[in-house]
Scaffold this active site. Structure first.
Site, short mmCIF file in Angstrom:
data_model
loop_
_atom_site.label_atom_id
_atom_site.label_comp_id
_atom_site.label_asym_id
_atom_site.label_seq_id
_atom_site.Cartn_x
_atom_site.Cartn_y
_atom_site.Cartn_z
N ASP A 94 -11.38 2.52 3.62
CA ASP A 94 -11.56 0.95 3.51
C ASP A 94 -13.05 0.65 3.05
OD1 ASP A 94 -9.57 -0.62 3.36
OD2 ASP A 94 -9.21 -0.90 5.47
N GLN A 111 -4.76 -1.81 9.67
CA GLN A 111 -4.45 -3.19 8.79
C GLN A 111 -4.82 -4.33 9.83
OE1 GLN A 111 -3.13 -3.75 5.55
NE2 GLN A 111 -3.95 -5.78 5.93
N LYS A 144 0.70 -1.17 -0.02
CA LYS A 144 0.13 0.01 -0.05
C LYS A 144 0.86 1.19 0.05
CE LYS A 144 -3.56 -2.45 2.14
NZ LYS A 144 -4.39 -2.95 3.55
#
Length: 289
Positions: free
Chosen positions: A120, A97, A53
């Site tokens: 997200d 995460q 990422k």
């Protein structure tokens, strides 16, 4: 029939190029898109995902903040860090995460991320907006799947779409994603591995999304001739290789289009995160890109 391969790497590259152009347009207006990624602990897979990422951010001209916290981090400490990032106007997207250490409540962490910075697409507010057809950040994996389906040129009006899987990350949001927008007029069925008559349901699907988490679960006799098959599964086999939820050899002999594993949905998930981040930066600053 031999299915055409949907090249996730190529489509992801094109999507990231869009995000890069958007980031450049924002910078002309004095806005630098910024994504903060928090990693708690040293989970090997999570470290790989975070590095990917951060790399994507660099390629797209997006500033990245990689924040690493020890395995012993308490829930209060993590929530305090999220609050700090939420108050920072230079940070446009916040991503924690997953998975998290056992002492931390995952849902409390997701709830703490402001909806406008939830790139997200996991927050209850964004999930609710998605369910009711309002503008929101779509979860990156389902959104990537939709782009892959659209890339085939398949006319989806009136088609049957079947999703196998009921996770909060892919299975459940895939249905609303399939229905989002004026041109996505499908009949969507969300199933799971214990659904009665699953084979017959899948064999009637014009679009089949497999996200069940079991290698080779979808066999050739579950695929309608000419269908678009999207394989979300990532399973590490005894041979050490990655395998999808779809038996690729069997399904590709029947389907019209199919995604490979690896090189399919995975790259698109990361690319959609970049798009969500540039969109977040634009919306938070009241500009159009």
């Amino acid at each position: 029939m031999s299915a055409q391969i949907i090249d996730g790497k190529a489509l992801a590259a094109a999507t990231k190029a869009e995000a890069a152009a958007e980031a450049a347009a924002l910078k002309v207006q004095g806005i630098e898109p910024c994504l903060a990624v928090i990693l708690v602990g040293k989970n090997p897979a999570s470290q790989v995902y975070v590095r990917g990422k951060v790399k994507d951010c660099g390629e797209c001209g997006i500033k990245s903040l990689e924040l690493r916290m020890p395995e012993t981090t308490t829930q209060e400490e993590l929530l305090a860090k999220i609050a700090e990032l939420a108050a920072d106007k230079t940070v446009n997207g916040i991503l924690v995460q997953l998975p998290l250490p056992k002492q931390i409540d995952e849902r409390a962490v997701i709830d703490a991320i402001p909806p406008e910075k939830d790139v997200d697409g996991f927050s209850p507010v964004n999930v609710g907006r998605m369910q009711t057809g309002q503008p929101c950040f779509l979860p990156c994996t389902p959104a990537g799947c939709i782009r892959m389906i659209e890339s085939t040129g398949t006319k989806i009006d009136g088609k049957n779409a079947v999703v196998i899987g009921r996770s909060n990350i892919v299975g459940k949001p895939a249905g609303p994603c399939c229905l989002a927008g004026p041109k996505k007029c499908q009949t969507v069925t969300v199933c799971h591995s214990h659904t009665a008559n699953l084979k017959e349901i899948c064999a009637n699907a014009d679009i089949l999304v497999a996200a069940v988490g079991r290698a080779g679960f979808v066999t050739g006799d579950m695929v309608k001739p000419g269908a678009v098959v999207i394989d979300v599964g990532i399973n590490r086999g005894a041979d050490g290789k990655l395998h999808g939820d779809v038996n690729f050899e069997e399904a590709s002999a029947v389907a019209g289009y199919i995604t490979p594993v690896p090189g399919g949905v995975g790259p698109m998930t990361r690319a959609m995160l970049m798009k969500n981040t540039t969109q977040a930066a634009a919306m938070q600053n009241g500009v159009a890109i």
